[in-house]
Design an enzyme around this catalytic site. Sequence first.
Site, PDB file in Angstrom:
ATOM      1  N   HIS A  49       0.832  -1.193   0.000  1.00 58.47           N
ATOM      2  CA  HIS A  49       0.000   0.000   0.000  1.00 58.47           C
ATOM      3  C   HIS A  49       0.877   1.258   0.000  1.00 58.47           C
ATOM      4  O   HIS A  49       2.081   1.188   0.235  1.00 58.47           O
ATOM      5  CB  HIS A  49      -0.957   0.012   1.211  1.00 58.47           C
TER       6      HIS A  49
HETATM    7  P1  TYD Z   1      -2.402  -4.307   7.484  1.00 64.20           P
HETATM    8  O1  TYD Z   1      -2.634  -2.942   6.943  1.00 64.20           O
HETATM    9  O2  TYD Z   1      -2.913  -5.458   6.693  1.00 64.20           O
HETATM   10  O3  TYD Z   1      -0.844  -4.530   7.772  1.00 64.20           O
HETATM   11  P2  TYD Z   1       0.404  -4.460   6.750  1.00 64.20           P
HETATM   12  O4  TYD Z   1       0.564  -3.036   6.334  1.00 64.20           O
HETATM   13  O5  TYD Z   1       1.587  -4.936   7.528  1.00 64.20           O
HETATM   14  O6  TYD Z   1       0.135  -5.368   5.584  1.00 64.20           O
HETATM   15  O7  TYD Z   1      -3.001  -4.358   8.954  1.00 64.20           O
HETATM   16  C1  TYD Z   1      -3.331  -5.573   9.600  1.00 64.20           C
HETATM   17  C2  TYD Z   1      -4.543  -5.341  10.483  1.00 64.20           C
HETATM   18  O8  TYD Z   1      -4.257  -4.466  11.550  1.00 64.20           O
HETATM   19  C3  TYD Z   1      -5.722  -4.757   9.724  1.00 64.20           C
HETATM   20  O9  TYD Z   1      -6.887  -5.436  10.161  1.00 64.20           O
HETATM   21  C4  TYD Z   1      -5.772  -3.318  10.181  1.00 64.20           C
HETATM   22  C5  TYD Z   1      -5.188  -3.381  11.571  1.00 64.20           C
HETATM   23  N1  TYD Z   1      -4.472  -2.152  11.962  1.00 64.20           N
HETATM   24  C6  TYD Z   1      -4.960  -1.395  13.006  1.00 64.20           C
HETATM   25  O10 TYD Z   1      -6.011  -1.690  13.602  1.00 64.20           O
HETATM   26  N2  TYD Z   1      -4.275  -0.274  13.391  1.00 64.20           N
HETATM   27  C7  TYD Z   1      -3.124   0.097  12.783  1.00 64.20           C
HETATM   28  O11 TYD Z   1      -2.510   1.119  13.182  1.00 64.20           O
HETATM   29  C8  TYD Z   1      -2.623  -0.696  11.687  1.00 64.20           C
HETATM   30  C9  TYD Z   1      -1.361  -0.328  10.969  1.00 64.20           C
HETATM   31  C10 TYD Z   1      -3.324  -1.817  11.323  1.00 64.20           C
END
Ligand code: TYD
Length: 135
Positions: A49
Amino acid sequence: MDVKIIHFQQHGDARGNLVAAELGKELPFPVRRVYYIYGVKGAQRRGFHAHKALNQVLIAIAGSCKILLDNGKEQTVVPLTSPTEGLFIGVDTWREMFDFSEDAVLVSLASAEYDESDYIRDHDAFLKYLEEKNK
Ligand code: TYD
């Protein structure tokens, strides 16, 4: 590419090591959120992303991993291997995290609270977003 390696001073002595990251010194923005990623298995890749407004500093406080960065024009891979270095990632930068060592703990210091609407999670949409923005 709006990314930069930040070198933290290591305050080491006979008791062990300490690293500080302070606003206006090592940190270019006020931190409003901290999260960390650990227990990543083998070949898993994460991220995929870009952010429209969020600034971040990533630190591998244990172990190591690699960060692929892409600004729509060029790509680069930055290995994070030391708790004494941080990777600043500015807006409009696609990132993927991979090659996590088993013991890796990747801390993220973020400039804002979690906001799903700040994410661009599709690479084609990311390229379109940049095209529109640069018109
Ligand atoms: P995700 O965006 O998939 O992680 P990455 O960027 O490592 O691929 O996030 C995983 C999960 O955590 C998703 O359900 C959203 C949640 N999340 C939060 O609740 N708060 C946060 O600050 C972040 C970064 C993720």
